[in-house]
Motif scaffolding. Structure first.
Motif, PDB file in Angstrom:
ATOM      1  N   GLY A   1       0.810  -1.211   0.000  1.00 27.55           N
ATOM      2  CA  GLY A   1       0.000   0.000   0.000  1.00 27.55           C
ATOM      3  C   GLY A   1       0.844   1.261   0.000  1.00 27.55           C
ATOM      4  N   GLU A   2       2.118   1.138   0.394  1.00 29.42           N
ATOM      5  CA  GLU A   2       3.031   2.286   0.459  1.00 29.42           C
ATOM      6  C   GLU A   2       4.047   2.309  -0.678  1.00 29.42           C
ATOM      7  N   TYR A   3       4.402   1.132  -1.196  1.00 31.35           N
ATOM      8  CA  TYR A   3       5.464   1.019  -2.208  1.00 31.35           C
ATOM      9  C   TYR A   3       4.992   0.123  -3.353  1.00 31.35           C
ATOM     10  N   ASN A   4       5.762   0.122  -4.429  1.00 32.39           N
ATOM     11  CA  ASN A   4       5.398  -0.680  -5.595  1.00 32.39           C
ATOM     12  C   ASN A   4       5.395  -2.167  -5.251  1.00 32.39           C
ATOM     13  N   VAL A   5       4.367  -2.867  -5.728  1.00 33.74           N
ATOM     14  CA  VAL A   5       4.215  -4.299  -5.441  1.00 33.74           C
ATOM     15  C   VAL A   5       5.433  -5.089  -5.905  1.00 33.74           C
ATOM     16  N   LEU A   6       5.943  -4.779  -7.096  1.00 26.60           N
ATOM     17  CA  LEU A   6       7.069  -5.531  -7.649  1.00 26.60           C
ATOM     18  C   LEU A   6       8.317  -5.390  -6.782  1.00 26.60           C
ATOM     19  N   MET A   7       8.540  -4.192  -6.232  1.00 27.66           N
ATOM     20  CA  MET A   7       9.701  -3.992  -5.373  1.00 27.66           C
ATOM     21  C   MET A   7       9.559  -4.791  -4.078  1.00 27.66           C
ATOM     22  N   VAL A   8       8.378  -4.761  -3.503  1.00 25.94           N
ATOM     23  CA  VAL A   8       8.138  -5.480  -2.248  1.00 25.94           C
ATOM     24  C   VAL A   8       8.350  -6.981  -2.439  1.00 25.94           C
ATOM     25  N   VAL A   9       7.780  -7.530  -3.500  1.00 28.60           N
ATOM     26  CA  VAL A   9       7.913  -8.972  -3.747  1.00 28.60           C
ATOM     27  C   VAL A   9       9.360  -9.329  -4.097  1.00 28.60           C
ATOM     28  N   MET A  10      10.054  -8.435  -4.805  1.00 26.40           N
ATOM     29  CA  MET A  10      11.450  -8.679  -5.159  1.00 26.40           C
ATOM     30  C   MET A  10      12.318  -8.840  -3.901  1.00 26.40           C
ATOM     31  N   ILE A  11      12.193  -7.917  -2.962  1.00 26.79           N
ATOM     32  CA  ILE A  11      13.005  -7.995  -1.738  1.00 26.79           C
ATOM     33  C   ILE A  11      12.656  -9.254  -0.953  1.00 26.79           C
ATOM     34  N   ARG A  12      11.386  -9.577  -0.900  1.00 24.23           N
ATOM     35  CA  ARG A  12      10.938 -10.807  -0.227  1.00 24.23           C
ATOM     36  C   ARG A  12      11.586 -12.029  -0.865  1.00 24.23           C
TER      37      ARG A  12
ATOM     38  N   TRP B   1      14.435 -12.150  -2.555  1.00 25.60           N
ATOM     39  CA  TRP B   1      15.875 -12.205  -2.295  1.00 25.60           C
ATOM     40  C   TRP B   1      16.139 -12.996  -1.012  1.00 25.60           C
ATOM     41  N   PHE B   2      15.373 -12.706   0.012  1.00 24.79           N
ATOM     42  CA  PHE B   2      15.537 -13.398   1.291  1.00 24.79           C
ATOM     43  C   PHE B   2      15.146 -14.868   1.157  1.00 24.79           C
ATOM     44  N   PHE B   3      14.068 -15.127   0.425  1.00 27.38           N
ATOM     45  CA  PHE B   3      13.599 -16.496   0.209  1.00 27.38           C
ATOM     46  C   PHE B   3      14.647 -17.317  -0.541  1.00 27.38           C
ATOM     47  N   ALA B   4      15.253 -16.715  -1.572  1.00 26.23           N
ATOM     48  CA  ALA B   4      16.279 -17.422  -2.343  1.00 26.23           C
ATOM     49  C   ALA B   4      17.486 -17.760  -1.466  1.00 26.23           C
TER      50      ALA B   4
ATOM     51  N   ALA C   1      13.402 -15.494  -7.651  1.00 25.88           N
ATOM     52  CA  ALA C   1      14.213 -14.330  -7.281  1.00 25.88           C
ATOM     53  C   ALA C   1      14.814 -13.658  -8.513  1.00 25.88           C
ATOM     54  N   ILE C   2      15.276 -14.455  -9.462  1.00 26.50           N
ATOM     55  CA  ILE C   2      15.851 -13.890 -10.688  1.00 26.50           C
ATOM     56  C   ILE C   2      14.777 -13.124 -11.470  1.00 26.50           C
ATOM     57  N   ALA C   3      13.605 -13.749 -11.620  1.00 28.62           N
ATOM     58  CA  ALA C   3      12.523 -13.106 -12.375  1.00 28.62           C
ATOM     59  C   ALA C   3      12.080 -11.811 -11.706  1.00 28.62           C
ATOM     60  N   MET C   4      11.948 -11.836 -10.374  1.00 23.78           N
ATOM     61  CA  MET C   4      11.495 -10.643  -9.668  1.00 23.78           C
ATOM     62  C   MET C   4      12.550  -9.543  -9.684  1.00 23.78           C
ATOM     63  N   THR C   5      13.823  -9.906  -9.720  1.00 26.02           N
ATOM     64  CA  THR C   5      14.877  -8.895  -9.812  1.00 26.02           C
ATOM     65  C   THR C   5      14.794  -8.158 -11.142  1.00 26.02           C
ATOM     66  N   PHE C   6      14.610  -8.907 -12.231  1.00 24.29           N
ATOM     67  CA  PHE C   6      14.475  -8.278 -13.548  1.00 24.29           C
ATOM     68  C   PHE C   6      13.245  -7.370 -13.613  1.00 24.29           C
ATOM     69  N   ALA C   7      12.174  -7.772 -12.923  1.00 28.64           N
ATOM     70  CA  ALA C   7      10.936  -6.990 -12.972  1.00 28.64           C
ATOM     71  C   ALA C   7      10.920  -5.844 -11.968  1.00 28.64           C
TER      72      ALA C   7
ATOM     73  N   VAL D   1      10.241 -16.989   5.360  1.00 33.23           N
ATOM     74  CA  VAL D   1      11.162 -18.103   5.600  1.00 33.23           C
ATOM     75  C   VAL D   1      10.619 -19.012   6.700  1.00 33.23           C
ATOM     76  N   THR D   2      10.107 -18.418   7.782  1.00 37.61           N
ATOM     77  CA  THR D   2       9.580 -19.207   8.903  1.00 37.61           C
ATOM     78  C   THR D   2       8.390 -20.050   8.462  1.00 37.61           C
ATOM     79  N   GLY D   3       7.501 -19.453   7.660  1.00 38.61           N
ATOM     80  CA  GLY D   3       6.341 -20.188   7.177  1.00 38.61           C
ATOM     81  C   GLY D   3       6.732 -21.391   6.341  1.00 38.61           C
ATOM     82  N   HIS D   4       7.690 -21.211   5.433  1.00 36.60           N
ATOM     83  CA  HIS D   4       8.124 -22.334   4.603  1.00 36.60           C
ATOM     84  C   HIS D   4       8.833 -23.402   5.434  1.00 36.60           C
ATOM     85  N   TRP D   5       9.618 -22.969   6.421  1.00 37.23           N
ATOM     86  CA  TRP D   5      10.303 -23.942   7.272  1.00 37.23           C
ATOM     87  C   TRP D   5       9.290 -24.759   8.060  1.00 37.23           C
TER      88      TRP D   5
END
Length: 292
Positions: A33-44, A46-49, A192-198, A222-226
């Motif tokens: 709601g504050e920032y671009n969706v693509l940027m938010v998912v991209m950073i997420r 990076w950590f997931f990768a 992560a690669i796809a989201m970085t490009f986008a 990360v905690t949820g997937h673990w």
């Protein structure tokens, strides 16, 4: 690793998983709601990768074994499709809120069942087709397509559910030749690669407080997937899967408590039909598997 079948522990882990993922969705709604969706998912991602790579390095054979696949194109398609689905769903959170987005998204197991025949060649009997039909009546009750107040944006979470269902079917398909560890590795890295490009094109400065929320978003992912991995290690999927519907309950509580959302009567009725149909479909699949 040999699987035990500690059902009470498995249920507890699934409940914890759904709660953590619901918190993740609430954080995603705030940040998107504050920032671009693509940027938010991209950073997420990076950590997931980084998490996926760390898991792969600890497994026998290391990253080379995890990355080895006979189906690189399908694995890449899976990873990119999931990343795109997450973007669509997070966008739905910002437009419709958690309650209505999750209400519609809950139909994805029915979509998996409906598409498993043409995509995977699995047989879907008349009872499951009837349950699928009931579930989609529930979706129509939520969407109210014939009403003058119908919001076309309500179709967004339905698109997300369809994308996630196709991702699930592709995951079943590649599992015939690749291990779970390999699919998990490709999901994180290709996404992560796809989201970085986008997403890199939409980078914008983030307030210090929101970096704290972003850190929490990454940790919950990360905690949820673990927790989910541990859940399926300690108990059979058939015993714990019905409790995955609790994510809708937790997400609704977060939406109401923190975002001022409400539950309309048609949404409650529609969700009831979808969940009942989904549980029946899951039960029929379990019965069919037990018969073989």
């Amino acid at each position: 690793m040999s699987q035990s079948n500690n059902i009470p522990l498995g249920i507890a882990l699934m409940v914890a998983t759904t709660f953590v993922f619901a918190v993740q969705d609430g954080l995603s709604q705030h940040l998107a709601g504050e920032y671009n969706v693509l940027m938010v998912v991209m950073i997420r991602y990076w950590f997931f990768a980084a998490f996926v790579i760390a898991i792969a390095r600890r497994n026998p054979g290391g990253m080379r074994a995890a990355a080895h696949t006979r189906q690189p194109l399908l694995q890449t398609l899976r990873g990119v499709l999931l990343a795109a689905e997450i973007c669509v769903m997070v966008a739905a959170f910002t437009i419709l809120g958690l309650v209505e987005s999750h209400a519609v998204f809950t139909c994805y197991p029915l979509l998996v069942a409906a598409l498993s025949g043409p995509v995977l060649g699995e047989r879907v009997g008349w009872r499951r087709w009837a349950a699928i039909g009931v579930g989609f009546i529930g979706v129509l009750i939520i969407l109210q397509p014939g009403m003058s107040v119908f919001d076309p944006a309500a179709v967004i979470p339905l698109l997300s559910a369809t994308m996630f269902a196709v991702y699930g079917l592709l995951t079943r398909y590649v599992a015939r030749r690749d291990s779970t560890a390999t699919s998990f590795f490709w999901t994180g890295v290709t996404g992560a690669i796809a989201m970085t490009f986008a997403g890199v094109w939409f980078w914008e400065p983030m307030a210090a407080t929101d970096w704290m929320f972003m850190g929490c978003l990454c940790v919950t992912g990360v905690t949820g997937h673990w927790l989910l991995i541990r859940c399926y290690e300690v108990a059979e999927a058939s015993a714990v899967q019905p409790f995955a519907y609790l994510q809708l309950v937790f997400a609704a509580l977060i939406g109401i408590s923190f975002f001022g959302e409400t539950i309309r009567s048609n949404v409650a009725i529609g969700v009831g039909l979808i969940v009942a149909a989904g549980l029946f479909t899951f039960w029929r699949e379990r019965q069919k598997a037990a018969a073989h």
